[in-house]
Design a protein around this motif. Sequence first.
Motif, short mmCIF file in Angstrom:
data_model
loop_
_atom_site.label_atom_id
_atom_site.label_comp_id
_atom_site.label_asym_id
_atom_site.label_seq_id
_atom_site.Cartn_x
_atom_site.Cartn_y
_atom_site.Cartn_z
N CYS A 208 25.54 68.92 -12.83
CA CYS A 208 26.98 69.65 -12.59
C CYS A 208 27.73 68.96 -11.57
O CYS A 208 27.36 68.71 -10.42
CB CYS A 208 26.95 71.17 -12.16
SG CYS A 208 28.50 71.69 -11.94
N PRO A 209 29.04 68.20 -12.11
CA PRO A 209 29.61 67.29 -11.17
C PRO A 209 30.35 67.81 -9.88
O PRO A 209 30.36 67.06 -8.91
CB PRO A 209 30.86 66.73 -12.15
CG PRO A 209 30.55 67.47 -13.31
CD PRO A 209 29.71 68.58 -13.06
N THR A 210 30.33 69.00 -9.90
CA THR A 210 31.05 69.83 -8.59
C THR A 210 29.68 70.82 -7.77
O THR A 210 30.20 71.33 -6.91
CB THR A 210 32.02 70.72 -8.93
OG1 THR A 210 31.75 71.58 -9.84
CG2 THR A 210 33.25 69.75 -9.33
N ALA A 212 28.78 73.43 -9.17
CA ALA A 212 29.18 74.82 -9.09
C ALA A 212 27.93 75.61 -9.50
O ALA A 212 28.08 76.99 -9.12
CB ALA A 212 30.08 74.71 -10.35
N ILE A 213 26.73 75.04 -9.84
CA ILE A 213 25.78 76.05 -10.26
C ILE A 213 25.08 76.28 -8.92
O ILE A 213 23.95 75.25 -8.70
CB ILE A 213 24.71 75.49 -11.36
CG1 ILE A 213 25.74 75.24 -12.64
CG2 ILE A 213 23.90 76.94 -11.77
CD1 ILE A 213 24.98 74.59 -13.82
N VAL A 219 26.95 80.82 -11.35
CA VAL A 219 28.03 79.88 -11.08
C VAL A 219 29.17 80.15 -10.36
O VAL A 219 29.84 81.20 -10.54
CB VAL A 219 28.47 79.42 -12.52
CG1 VAL A 219 29.76 78.57 -12.48
CG2 VAL A 219 27.62 78.84 -13.43
N CYS A 224 33.99 75.54 -10.55
CA CYS A 224 33.64 75.01 -11.92
C CYS A 224 34.74 74.41 -12.51
O CYS A 224 35.85 74.87 -12.51
CB CYS A 224 33.09 76.01 -12.51
SG CYS A 224 32.69 75.88 -14.43
N ILE A 225 34.66 73.19 -13.04
CA ILE A 225 35.63 72.64 -13.74
C ILE A 225 36.41 73.32 -14.79
O ILE A 225 37.46 73.37 -15.04
CB ILE A 225 35.24 71.13 -14.16
CG1 ILE A 225 34.81 70.39 -12.74
CG2 ILE A 225 36.46 70.36 -15.01
CD1 ILE A 225 34.24 68.86 -13.32
N SER A 226 35.48 73.99 -15.55
CA SER A 226 36.21 75.12 -16.60
C SER A 226 37.12 75.97 -16.00
O SER A 226 38.16 75.99 -16.27
CB SER A 226 35.11 75.96 -17.37
OG SER A 226 34.23 74.93 -18.09
N CYS A 251 34.88 71.92 -19.36
CA CYS A 251 33.77 70.88 -18.92
C CYS A 251 32.51 71.44 -19.95
O CYS A 251 32.23 72.69 -20.12
CB CYS A 251 33.39 71.11 -17.47
SG CYS A 251 31.86 70.16 -16.85
N ASP A 253 29.40 69.55 -19.50
CA ASP A 253 28.26 68.81 -19.02
C ASP A 253 26.94 69.59 -19.09
O ASP A 253 25.95 69.03 -19.32
CB ASP A 253 28.53 68.29 -17.58
CG ASP A 253 29.61 67.15 -17.63
OD1 ASP A 253 30.55 66.99 -18.68
OD2 ASP A 253 29.54 66.45 -16.57
N CYS A 254 26.92 70.93 -18.63
CA CYS A 254 25.74 71.66 -18.35
C CYS A 254 25.25 72.12 -19.87
O CYS A 254 24.09 72.25 -19.74
CB CYS A 254 25.95 72.71 -17.68
SG CYS A 254 27.41 73.90 -17.95
S1 SF4 Z 1 31.20 73.83 -16.80
FE1 SF4 Z 1 30.96 71.75 -15.78
S2 SF4 Z 1 31.60 72.28 -13.65
FE2 SF4 Z 1 31.23 74.13 -14.70
S3 SF4 Z 1 28.97 74.81 -14.16
FE3 SF4 Z 1 29.24 73.65 -16.16
S4 SF4 Z 1 28.82 71.40 -15.61
FE4 SF4 Z 1 29.41 72.49 -13.74
#
Ligand code: SF4
Length: 397
Positions: A208-210, A212-213, A219, A224-226, A251, A253-254
């Motif tokens: 997770c880039p930020t 957020a988890i 989360v 969270c980028i979403s 986002c 990514d996860c």
């Molecule tokens: S959607 Fe992106 S920012 Fe949000 S929890 Fe998943 S990886 Fe992290």
Amino acid sequence: MCQDSAMNSDCVKSTVQAKALEHGFDLCRVTQPVVAREHAEALHRWVDAGMQGEMDWMAEEVRLQRRSDPTSMLAGVRSVVTVAMRYTPPEYGLNEACSGTRRGVITAYAHGDDYHEVMKKRLKALARDLDTLLGRHDQRVFVDTAPVLEHALAERAGLGWQGKHTLTIHRGVGSWFLLGEIFTTAEIVPDAQAANHCGSCTACIDICPTGAIVAPYVVDARLCISYLTIEFDGFIPHPLRPLMGNRIYGCDDCQMICPWNEHAGKGTTLGDDLLTPRGENHLPDLVSILQLDEDAFRHRFMKSPIRRTKRRGLLRNVCIAMGNSGHAGFMPDLIAVLDDVEPLIRGHAVWALGQLVGQENRADILAVLVQMNVAEKDDAVREEISLTMRHIRMNDE
Ligand code: SF4
Ligand code: SF4
């Protein structure tokens, strides 16, 4: 068709499930209208910590109670039919959603038509079939917007388990799907709850880039980028902007890193016209979006869920992606929106210019910002100008 005497039998359930597939759903399970206490308690802890951000409606007591108690959503409800509708997973890799690229990333579910509309139509068609099948009963359909703890109900129904990223995962299908529910007063034999198969994996937490988890199954929406790119309507906090890379709407990514998605139809299309990804939403050209006026935005995103951010939200995100790109060629496009009618766009364009400026154009950009500051009336934009000018000057020392 099942016999009346066998209304509670597995025959009814398998008929409901077969009908769900006919209507374009990929999975269908049934459960009782009960949310396990641990899910209800986790929801309260999440809200108490303020992790819903500006989604104030999620913290309203009435809504919290409704989420925790599905029986409050339909008098006499006895069964919940949960369905999943798959969408095409991203056709690109994780490294394309990062800094240093000139195109934007849009979350996979938003590449086609607005799923709310598509799913609601299908759920209503399925509900009409249930009327015929189940006889006299009341029912309501839900897609995402109602206070329903859909992932908890899906897990109880055996449709999949809630992963550590909080989305529902099915062993065979992965997690690239959306959930919907029909609440009915008819009694249908429930399915068995799904077991959790995350095990010791922490891939989604690690990627997770930020960050957020913040813990398994938790989360923090504020990170969270979403949430930031879709639900949040304001100036994105400065420390988070560089972490957003080129993600301009949502986002994935996860989900992309999750091992359960490895063999879940990656790169396949589902033969579904309504949710088929539109080519222009696949890694879109950032400049072409930044140049959209209101009419062009409405036209470009007609019937798309991306309308949710409105033009100002999406162009704000595009400015951030440009600022993260390292591509100074974007600077003329950013300068062109410094007089945009929306403060949100002006302010983030200023920030992006500050990220891209180099020795060779630093004096020119400072002059542009000084001039802009004279006419700027919006306090938040003035703050962006002031911070960016300081950032440019400090980098020069
Ligand atoms: S959607 Fe992106 S920012 Fe949000 S929890 Fe998943 S990886 Fe992290
Ligand atoms: S990445 Fe691992 S921990 Fe996260 S949801 Fe998937 S299996 Fe669970």
